[in-house]
Motif scaffolding. Sequence first.
Motif, PDB file in Angstrom:
ATOM      1  N   MET A   1       0.824  -1.170   0.000  1.00 35.46           N
ATOM      2  CA  MET A   1       0.000   0.000   0.000  1.00 35.46           C
ATOM      3  C   MET A   1       0.878   1.245   0.000  1.00 35.46           C
ATOM      4  O   MET A   1       0.784   2.078   0.881  1.00 35.46           O
ATOM      5  N   VAL A   2       1.747   1.289  -0.992  1.00 40.41           N
ATOM      6  CA  VAL A   2       2.597   2.461  -1.177  1.00 40.41           C
ATOM      7  C   VAL A   2       2.454   2.925  -2.621  1.00 40.41           C
ATOM      8  O   VAL A   2       1.988   2.185  -3.487  1.00 40.41           O
ATOM      9  N   THR A   3       2.875   4.125  -2.875  1.00 41.10           N
ATOM     10  CA  THR A   3       2.759   4.670  -4.225  1.00 41.10           C
ATOM     11  C   THR A   3       3.789   4.052  -5.157  1.00 41.10           C
ATOM     12  O   THR A   3       4.802   3.492  -4.702  1.00 41.10           O
ATOM     13  N   SER A   4       3.532   4.175  -6.443  1.00 45.65           N
ATOM     14  CA  SER A   4       4.504   3.664  -7.414  1.00 45.65           C
ATOM     15  C   SER A   4       5.834   4.415  -7.293  1.00 45.65           C
ATOM     16  O   SER A   4       6.900   3.842  -7.481  1.00 45.65           O
ATOM     17  N   GLY A   5       5.771   5.690  -6.929  1.00 42.79           N
ATOM     18  CA  GLY A   5       6.992   6.462  -6.723  1.00 42.79           C
ATOM     19  C   GLY A   5       7.820   5.913  -5.570  1.00 42.79           C
ATOM     20  O   GLY A   5       9.052   5.865  -5.638  1.00 42.79           O
ATOM     21  N   ALA A   6       7.140   5.481  -4.500  1.00 40.03           N
ATOM     22  CA  ALA A   6       7.849   4.902  -3.352  1.00 40.03           C
ATOM     23  C   ALA A   6       8.505   3.582  -3.745  1.00 40.03           C
ATOM     24  O   ALA A   6       9.626   3.296  -3.327  1.00 40.03           O
ATOM     25  N   ILE A   7       7.818   2.798  -4.548  1.00 39.85           N
ATOM     26  CA  ILE A   7       8.392   1.534  -5.030  1.00 39.85           C
ATOM     27  C   ILE A   7       9.625   1.830  -5.882  1.00 39.85           C
ATOM     28  O   ILE A   7      10.666   1.181  -5.736  1.00 39.85           O
ATOM     29  N   THR A   8       9.514   2.814  -6.752  1.00 40.77           N
ATOM     30  CA  THR A   8      10.645   3.191  -7.605  1.00 40.77           C
ATOM     31  C   THR A   8      11.840   3.607  -6.766  1.00 40.77           C
ATOM     32  O   THR A   8      12.977   3.194  -7.034  1.00 40.77           O
ATOM     33  N   GLN A   9      11.609   4.398  -5.724  1.00 41.45           N
ATOM     34  CA  GLN A   9      12.711   4.831  -4.850  1.00 41.45           C
ATOM     35  C   GLN A   9      13.360   3.638  -4.162  1.00 41.45           C
ATOM     36  O   GLN A   9      14.585   3.560  -4.065  1.00 41.45           O
ATOM     37  N   ARG A  10      12.560   2.708  -3.706  1.00 43.56           N
ATOM     38  CA  ARG A  10      13.111   1.523  -3.040  1.00 43.56           C
ATOM     39  C   ARG A  10      13.927   0.687  -4.014  1.00 43.56           C
ATOM     40  O   ARG A  10      15.007   0.195  -3.684  1.00 43.56           O
ATOM     41  N   SER A  27       7.274  -6.983 -23.411  1.00 43.92           N
ATOM     42  CA  SER A  27       5.875  -7.027 -23.818  1.00 43.92           C
ATOM     43  C   SER A  27       5.098  -5.758 -23.489  1.00 43.92           C
ATOM     44  O   SER A  27       4.042  -5.514 -24.064  1.00 43.92           O
ATOM     45  N   ASP A  28       5.607  -4.923 -22.573  1.00 44.47           N
ATOM     46  CA  ASP A  28       4.886  -3.728 -22.160  1.00 44.47           C
ATOM     47  C   ASP A  28       5.897  -2.630 -21.867  1.00 44.47           C
ATOM     48  O   ASP A  28       6.625  -2.681 -20.876  1.00 44.47           O
ATOM     49  N   GLY A  29       5.939  -1.630 -22.717  1.00 42.43           N
ATOM     50  CA  GLY A  29       6.905  -0.547 -22.580  1.00 42.43           C
ATOM     51  C   GLY A  29       6.772   0.247 -21.302  1.00 42.43           C
ATOM     52  O   GLY A  29       7.687   0.968 -20.914  1.00 42.43           O
ATOM     53  N   ARG A  30       5.635   0.141 -20.625  1.00 41.50           N
ATOM     54  CA  ARG A  30       5.428   0.875 -19.379  1.00 41.50           C
ATOM     55  C   ARG A  30       5.934   0.098 -18.170  1.00 41.50           C
ATOM     56  O   ARG A  30       6.014   0.638 -17.084  1.00 41.50           O
ATOM     57  N   SER A  31       6.254  -1.176 -18.379  1.00 40.11           N
ATOM     58  CA  SER A  31       6.633  -2.041 -17.261  1.00 40.11           C
ATOM     59  C   SER A  31       8.129  -2.270 -17.213  1.00 40.11           C
ATOM     60  O   SER A  31       8.832  -2.171 -18.221  1.00 40.11           O
ATOM     61  N   VAL A  32       8.577  -2.599 -16.021  1.00 39.99           N
ATOM     62  CA  VAL A  32       9.976  -2.928 -15.779  1.00 39.99           C
ATOM     63  C   VAL A  32      10.015  -4.271 -15.066  1.00 39.99           C
ATOM     64  O   VAL A  32       9.220  -4.531 -14.164  1.00 39.99           O
ATOM     65  N   GLN A  33      10.930  -5.119 -15.472  1.00 38.23           N
ATOM     66  CA  GLN A  33      11.113  -6.393 -14.788  1.00 38.23           C
ATOM     67  C   GLN A  33      12.238  -6.242 -13.777  1.00 38.23           C
ATOM     68  O   GLN A  33      13.256  -5.611 -14.055  1.00 38.23           O
ATOM     69  N   VAL A  34      12.044  -6.820 -12.602  1.00 38.47           N
ATOM     70  CA  VAL A  34      13.026  -6.760 -11.530  1.00 38.47           C
ATOM     71  C   VAL A  34      13.472  -8.189 -11.240  1.00 38.47           C
ATOM     72  O   VAL A  34      12.645  -9.089 -11.122  1.00 38.47           O
ATOM     73  N   ALA A  35      14.776  -8.389 -11.147  1.00 38.96           N
ATOM     74  CA  ALA A  35      15.311  -9.724 -10.875  1.00 38.96           C
ATOM     75  C   ALA A  35      16.416  -9.622  -9.836  1.00 38.96           C
ATOM     76  O   ALA A  35      17.101  -8.596  -9.722  1.00 38.96           O
ATOM     77  N   LEU A  36      16.568 -10.703  -9.074  1.00 40.70           N
ATOM     78  CA  LEU A  36      17.670 -10.772  -8.122  1.00 40.70           C
ATOM     79  C   LEU A  36      18.979 -11.036  -8.852  1.00 40.70           C
ATOM     80  O   LEU A  36      19.022 -11.826  -9.793  1.00 40.70           O
ATOM     81  N   THR A  37      20.029 -10.398  -8.412  1.00 39.58           N
ATOM     82  CA  THR A  37      21.377 -10.689  -8.895  1.00 39.58           C
ATOM     83  C   THR A  37      21.920 -11.857  -8.076  1.00 39.58           C
ATOM     84  O   THR A  37      21.268 -12.322  -7.129  1.00 39.58           O
ATOM     85  N   ASP A  38      23.123 -12.312  -8.406  1.00 39.64           N
ATOM     86  CA  ASP A  38      23.764 -13.343  -7.581  1.00 39.64           C
ATOM     87  C   ASP A  38      23.894 -12.854  -6.139  1.00 39.64           C
ATOM     88  O   ASP A  38      23.672 -13.610  -5.196  1.00 39.64           O
ATOM     89  N   GLU A  39      24.239 -11.578  -5.976  1.00 38.07           N
ATOM     90  CA  GLU A  39      24.336 -10.988  -4.639  1.00 38.07           C
ATOM     91  C   GLU A  39      22.978 -11.010  -3.936  1.00 38.07           C
ATOM     92  O   GLU A  39      22.887 -11.299  -2.740  1.00 38.07           O
ATOM     93  N   GLY A  40      21.922 -10.719  -4.670  1.00 36.02           N
ATOM     94  CA  GLY A  40      20.572 -10.750  -4.109  1.00 36.02           C
ATOM     95  C   GLY A  40      20.169 -12.141  -3.670  1.00 36.02           C
ATOM     96  O   GLY A  40      19.576 -12.332  -2.601  1.00 36.02           O
ATOM     97  N   HIS A  41      20.489 -13.146  -4.498  1.00 36.03           N
ATOM     98  CA  HIS A  41      20.202 -14.535  -4.129  1.00 36.03           C
ATOM     99  C   HIS A  41      20.969 -14.925  -2.865  1.00 36.03           C
ATOM    100  O   HIS A  41      20.415 -15.582  -1.976  1.00 36.03           O
ATOM    101  N   ALA A  42      22.227 -14.511  -2.767  1.00 32.92           N
ATOM    102  CA  ALA A  42      23.038 -14.824  -1.582  1.00 32.92           C
ATOM    103  C   ALA A  42      22.438 -14.172  -0.339  1.00 32.92           C
ATOM    104  O   ALA A  42      22.397 -14.781   0.737  1.00 32.92           O
TER     105      ALA A  42
END
Length: 86
Positions: A1-10, A27-42
Motif C-alpha cells: 500500500m505504497v505509491t509507485s513512486g515509493a516503489i521506484t525509490q526503493r 511485452s509492455d513498454g510501461r513495465s519494468v522487470q526486476v530480478a535478483l542478482t547473484d548478490e541478491g540470491h546470496a
Amino acid sequence: MVTSGAITQRLDRLEARGPVIRSSSESDGRSVQVALTDEGHALIDKALPEHIDTENRLLAGLTEAQRDTLAEGLRNLLESLGDTRH
C-alpha cells in the motif's frame, strides 16, 4: 500500500546496492522487470533461514489445526484484496 513512486525509490536504492537489476519489459513498454542478482540470491539465502526460525517461534503456541485455520484466513484476506495466486 505504497505509491509507485515509493516503489521506484526503493528499487533505485536496491539496484544501487546491487541485490537487484531492472530491465525494460519486452511485452509492455510501461513495465519494468526486476530480478535478483547473484548478490541478491546470496542475501536471501542468508536471511531466509533466520526469517523462517522467527516465524516458527511466533507460531509455536498454535496447534497444527490453528496454524491451518490462520493460513486459510490469511489466504482468504489476500484473495479478497485481489491476490488470486495459490
